[in-house]
Scaffold this motif. Structure first.
Motif, PDB file in Angstrom:
ATOM      1  N   ALA A 296      13.657  12.390  22.454  1.00 55.56           N
ATOM      2  CA  ALA A 296      14.357  13.488  21.769  1.00 55.56           C
ATOM      3  C   ALA A 296      14.222  14.795  22.556  1.00 55.56           C
ATOM      4  O   ALA A 296      15.143  15.619  22.567  1.00 55.56           O
ATOM      5  N   VAL A 297      13.085  14.971  23.221  1.00 55.58           N
ATOM      6  CA  VAL A 297      12.862  16.209  23.990  1.00 55.58           C
ATOM      7  C   VAL A 297      13.684  16.204  25.285  1.00 55.58           C
ATOM      8  O   VAL A 297      14.189  17.249  25.709  1.00 55.58           O
ATOM      9  N   THR A 298      13.821  15.057  25.902  1.00 55.88           N
ATOM     10  CA  THR A 298      14.419  15.012  27.238  1.00 55.88           C
ATOM     11  C   THR A 298      15.895  14.607  27.245  1.00 55.88           C
ATOM     12  O   THR A 298      16.578  14.811  28.251  1.00 55.88           O
ATOM     13  N   GLY A 302      17.324  17.962  27.407  1.00 52.04           N
ATOM     14  CA  GLY A 302      16.741  18.871  26.418  1.00 52.04           C
ATOM     15  C   GLY A 302      17.665  19.994  25.986  1.00 52.04           C
ATOM     16  O   GLY A 302      17.242  20.894  25.256  1.00 52.04           O
ATOM     17  N   GLN A 303      18.916  19.929  26.404  1.00 50.35           N
ATOM     18  CA  GLN A 303      19.828  21.049  26.137  1.00 50.35           C
ATOM     19  C   GLN A 303      20.609  20.836  24.835  1.00 50.35           C
ATOM     20  O   GLN A 303      21.833  20.887  24.807  1.00 50.35           O
ATOM     21  N   LEU A 304      19.876  20.571  23.781  1.00 49.01           N
ATOM     22  CA  LEU A 304      20.465  20.413  22.448  1.00 49.01           C
ATOM     23  C   LEU A 304      19.790  21.437  21.551  1.00 49.01           C
ATOM     24  O   LEU A 304      18.566  21.604  21.623  1.00 49.01           O
ATOM     25  N   THR A 306      19.122  20.971  18.729  1.00 47.71           N
ATOM     26  CA  THR A 306      18.295  20.190  17.816  1.00 47.71           C
ATOM     27  C   THR A 306      17.059  19.595  18.508  1.00 47.71           C
ATOM     28  O   THR A 306      16.276  18.907  17.852  1.00 47.71           O
ATOM     29  N   SER A 307      16.904  19.842  19.774  1.00 46.65           N
ATOM     30  CA  SER A 307      15.791  19.250  20.511  1.00 46.65           C
ATOM     31  C   SER A 307      14.445  19.728  19.920  1.00 46.65           C
ATOM     32  O   SER A 307      14.271  20.908  19.662  1.00 46.65           O
ATOM     33  N   ALA A 400      14.241  20.529  28.736  1.00 47.51           N
ATOM     34  CA  ALA A 400      13.266  19.472  28.442  1.00 47.51           C
ATOM     35  C   ALA A 400      11.837  19.997  28.516  1.00 47.51           C
ATOM     36  O   ALA A 400      11.146  19.822  29.526  1.00 47.51           O
ATOM     37  N   SER A 402       8.413  20.935  25.504  1.00 44.66           N
ATOM     38  CA  SER A 402       8.011  20.966  24.106  1.00 44.66           C
ATOM     39  C   SER A 402       6.508  21.249  24.044  1.00 44.66           C
ATOM     40  O   SER A 402       5.809  21.190  25.071  1.00 44.66           O
ATOM     41  N   TRP A 457      14.516  11.876  13.948  1.00 46.66           N
ATOM     42  CA  TRP A 457      14.506  12.972  14.921  1.00 46.66           C
ATOM     43  C   TRP A 457      15.746  13.828  14.703  1.00 46.66           C
ATOM     44  O   TRP A 457      16.780  13.314  14.255  1.00 46.66           O
ATOM     45  N   THR A 459      17.858  15.274  16.712  1.00 50.50           N
ATOM     46  CA  THR A 459      18.987  15.184  17.637  1.00 50.50           C
ATOM     47  C   THR A 459      20.019  14.168  17.133  1.00 50.50           C
ATOM     48  O   THR A 459      19.675  13.246  16.393  1.00 50.50           O
TER      49      THR A 459
END
Ligand SMILES: O=CCCC(=O)C(=O)O
Length: 537
Positions: A296-298, A302-304, A306-307, A400, A402, A457, A459
């Motif tokens: 979810a982080v990557t 990571g450009q969400l 919601t990340s 990306a 966290s 998650w 995302t």
């Protein structure tokens, strides 16, 4: 198709009289052809005036034509074919599979709004029939419906070149509401915007609509955006992007002689809270949780919005195992190309600030990707006491990265949750044994976020009727609504009441005959369209 490099204003290709810009391939930092001409403020007013001219006819379109128009946009986007995916990939560095999914989401969203337009509940029909013999005073016949606000300015987001761009959620919901759209393209994906802009323009033409229903403009960064929001013809704004840009637009809108609403979706850390029960399984289950978090982080580099930027894990052995598993999982990840050189630069600055903060350590880091602008994903660790006392640890790092925060009890979680700013989401990982511990956190989170998730998650936002993609400031500028899902249409509507109007002067949606077969709330009772014959109205 051959890209023109120009704006599309009310159905015409218009060369901007300003400077030019180009898209860049972020994987190589090479400029992409063609150059795009930028409009001046004078040229911008051609688009806003046309939108104002289009409003009367577009806002009163019959539901079937209106819905068919939205469906045609979806069909036209699909008809572009692979060219759209290829161009979007060149301009954003996003992989084809992600872009194909995003295209399906974009067209599905347009078709969903078409269904909303046909069904008609968004028109919000309420009828309080007259009571002439009421004592001491008679009651007048009062009818209410929702009407569109007027032309809407929509800004494309860099991270979703399709679903949050030219014909993305803001455009779809504004058009579904009956509002013409002046769309300001994001300069990071100009070619993708043009391809979709032609798809919308063709649908406008094919349905015989006023050409001012849609314009796509390329302009110099923030100045044309400010001019667009300040333009008196514009009556609302949809924006997804950075907090600084969103706040600048909010200020401009609020300072107009006629202030207008700005629906800006800006920043979010999307905290995840892991409870003991979620770590009570075997090593494999802890590894699986760690792997899902790192994915979810990557994902999408990571450009969400919601990340998950924060994960709260319990102190003690189980939390230690989770942190170690997270470290291993992220170490196995390679960086993916980020959207622009500037965004990759901001990621570097943000992670440097985080790694230099007191009490923060690196838990694990992957390797840089093979292209330019593909930094190595990184996950850091800290304690609740450091998190609550240092603002640097509350800053969103777009990309990306966290932060895993170790806590010792529910009080820690409640204190941390109380200190965070408004967010789009909060996620809880737990089992039945944690229900009692987790329960006091829920009311705190309700005040902080727009969506609460259990054992999932944030995302991959579902586009539906119940979704909320919003939240208290600074996640968004207006926590009362959403930018994803069908509720988004209400951002661009307002109620009007009609008192004692004769049938001949009432809009179709409010007439006794109910020619559009709408559900209606009559004297406070919801009356489905089928039962309309029995209505007093
Ligand atoms: O970047 C903002 C939207 C995120 C989203 O829609 C998703 O994660 O699906």
């Amino acid at each position: 198709m051959t890209l023109t490099g120009h704006s599309l204003i009310a159905g015409r290709t218009v060369a901007g009289n300003g400077k030019t810009t180009t898209g860049f391939n972020p994987a190589t930092n090479e400029a992409l052809e063609p150059a795009y001409t930028l409009v001046t403020e004078e040229q911008l007013t051609t688009a806003t005036r046309a939108a104002a001219d289009a409003f009367a006819s577009f806002s009163t379109l019959d539901p079937d034509t209106h819905a068919a128009f939205l469906e045609s946009i979806a069909d036209n986007i699909e008809a572009i074919g692979e060219e759209l995916i290829t161009r979007a990939g060149q301009e954003t560095g996003l992989p084809a599979a992600r872009l194909q999914g995003e295209r399906a989401r974009t067209t599905g969203q347009l078709r969903l709004f078409a269904a909303v337009v046909r069904q008609g509940d968004h028109r919000g029909v309420r009828i309080d029939p007259a009571i002439p013999d009421r004592a001491p005073l008679p009651r007048a016949d009062i009818r209410q419906r929702q009407v569109p606000l007027g032309p809407v300015a929509v800004f494309g987001a860099s991270n979703f070149p399709l679903a949050f761009s030219t014909a993305g959620g803001d455009t779809a919901s504004a058009l579904a509401a009956g509002c013409p759209v002046v769309f300001k393209a994001h300069n990071a994906h100009p070619g993708t915007s043009e391809l979709v802009g032609h798809a919308v323009t063709k649908a406008v033409k094919d349905h015989g609509l006023h050409p001012g229903v849609f314009s796509l403009i390329y302009g110099p960064g923030s100045s044309i955006g400010q001019a667009l929001v300040a333009d008196p013809a514009i009556k609302a704004v949809g924006f997804t992007g950075s907090q600084s840009a969103g706040i600048a637009l909010m200020r401009t809108a609020a300072n107009r002689p006629e202030p207008i609403p700005v629906y800006a979706e800006m920043s979010s850390l999307n905290p995840v809270f892991v409870f003991d029960g979620a770590l009570s399984g075997d090593a494999a289950s802890i590894d699986a949780l760690a792997a899902a978090y790192v994915t979810a982080v990557t994902g999408s580099s990571g450009q969400l919005c919601t990340s998950p930027g924060l994960l709260f894990a319990p102190a003690g052995e189980a939390g230690d195992k989770l942190a170690a598993a997270v470290g291993r999982a992220v170490a196995a990840c390679a960086g993916q190309t980020m959207l622009t050189e500037g965004i990759a630069g901001s990621w570097n600055t943000g992670t440097e600030a985080l790694s230099g903060a007191a009490g923060v350590e690196l838990i694990g880091q992957g390797t840089p990707g093979p292209t330019k602008n593909a930094p190595a994903p990184a996950i850091f660790g800290t304690q609740v006491r450091d998190f609550v006392s240092n603002e640097v640890l509350h800053q969103e790092i777009f990309g990306a990265a966290s932060l895993v925060i170790r806590y010792t009890g529910t009080e820690d979680l409640i204190e941390a949750a109380s200190r965070i700013e408004g967010q789009l989401t909060a996620s809880l990982h737990l089992t039945e044994q944690d229900y009692a511990t987790a329960a006091p956190l829920i009311p705190v989170l309700e005040q902080k976020v727009g969506r609460i998730i259990v054992n999932g998650w944030p995302t991959g936002v579902e586009v539906g009727h119940a979704m909320v993609h919003g939240g208290p400031f600074p996640a968004t500028s207006d926590s009362r609504t959403t930018s994803v899902g069908t509720l988004a249409i209400h951002r661009f509507l307002r109620p009007v009441a009609y008192q004692n109007l004769p049938q001949e002067l009432l809009p179709a949606s409010l007439q006794d005959e109910n020619p559009w077969h709408l559900n209606r709330r009559i004297d406070g009772n919801v009356l489905p369209a089928e039962e309309k014959a029995g209505a007093r109205a």
